[in-house]
Design a protein around this motif. Structure first.
Motif, mmCIF file in Angstrom:
data_model
loop_
_atom_site.group_PDB
_atom_site.id
_atom_site.type_symbol
_atom_site.label_atom_id
_atom_site.label_comp_id
_atom_site.label_asym_id
_atom_site.label_seq_id
_atom_site.Cartn_x
_atom_site.Cartn_y
_atom_site.Cartn_z
ATOM 1 N N ASP A 193 -55.667 142.513 110.214
ATOM 2 C CA ASP A 193 -56.412 143.430 109.358
ATOM 3 C C ASP A 193 -56.177 143.105 107.890
ATOM 4 N N GLU A 194 -54.939 142.786 107.549
ATOM 5 C CA GLU A 194 -54.616 142.466 106.158
ATOM 6 C C GLU A 194 -55.304 141.171 105.719
ATOM 7 N N SER A 245 -58.061 139.941 106.928
ATOM 8 C CA SER A 245 -59.507 140.139 106.867
ATOM 9 C C SER A 245 -59.919 140.925 105.619
ATOM 10 N N ARG A 246 -59.051 141.823 105.138
ATOM 11 C CA ARG A 246 -59.404 142.672 104.005
ATOM 12 C C ARG A 246 -59.046 142.054 102.655
#
Length: 210
Positions: free
Chosen positions: A78-79, A81-82
């Motif tokens: 998630d990190e 991708s963001r």
């Protein structure tokens, strides 16, 4: 017991996962091709190695990323991708090299699949999640490769003066590997088997090749 364990690790990955990838699947796996320089690496299967070696995937995730659980893996993906490393790169260069983070994202997903932190369906879902942003950002594997190298350079510079300064492979090795991937005469390059436009065209089956 020991003999069986050796055989299990040494088995060819294609025997455990015999179904050939489609063009879309190979394209997604190929996002991590710049990272996969090791001779044991597979660049044309979801499983990251040519031979079964779940322990290596588990050890790499733990030692290099501190990932020892599914929750930690999902948090790291998630990190990346963001924001990922491209946030720092943008502050330093004014350019946001998504390719570097995307390559790491896919590499981590594949290793997570190899050691059982992700099942096959979840691994493909993870790879699909990064596709839209990559397609919006780049128009070719050449552009992707250029931004990958920029991201790697910023990451490598950040390691200077730290205990990990000698960890990355020399720039010349990374450059040579990318030239090989981009070489139109290289029949083994997954980027030639799955051209950039493949992800935007209707999916199709591909022949089996490791």
């Amino acid at each position: 017991m020991g003999l069986w364990s050796w055989r299990k690790r040494g088995a060819r990955a294609a025997r455990r996962y015999p179904v050939p990838l489609t063009a879309h699947q190979l394209w997604m796996v190929s996002l991590s091709a710049p990272v996969s320089r090791d001779k044991r690496a597979s660049r044309t299967t979801l499983y990251p190695f040519t031979r079964i070696d779940d322990d290596s995937a588990r050890q790499w995730l733990a030692e290099q990323w501190g990932i020892t659980s599914r929750a930690a893996l999902v948090e790291r993906l998630d990190e990346l991708s963001r924001a990922g490393y491209r946030t720092r790169a943008y502050r330093l260069t004014g350019v946001s090299p998504l390719a570097w983070d995307a390559a790491l994202y896919v590499d981590i997903s594949r290793r997570g699949f190899a050691c059982g932190l992700l099942d096959e369906a979840d691994a493909w879902t993870a790879l699909k999640n990064i596709v839209p942003s990559v397609v919006r950002t780049y128009a070719s594997w050449h552009e992707y490769a250029d931004h990958y190298l920029l991201g790697r350079e910023v990451w490598q510079d950040a390691l200077r003066g730290t205990p990990d300064a000698d960890f990355p492979a020399p720039r010349a090795i990374a450059d040579a590997h990318l030239r090989s991937l981009l070489d139109p005469a290289n029949r083994d390059s997954p980027w030639n088997r799955a051209p950039w436009t493949a992800i935007s065209a209707p999916d199709r089956p591909l022949g089996r090749r490791e």
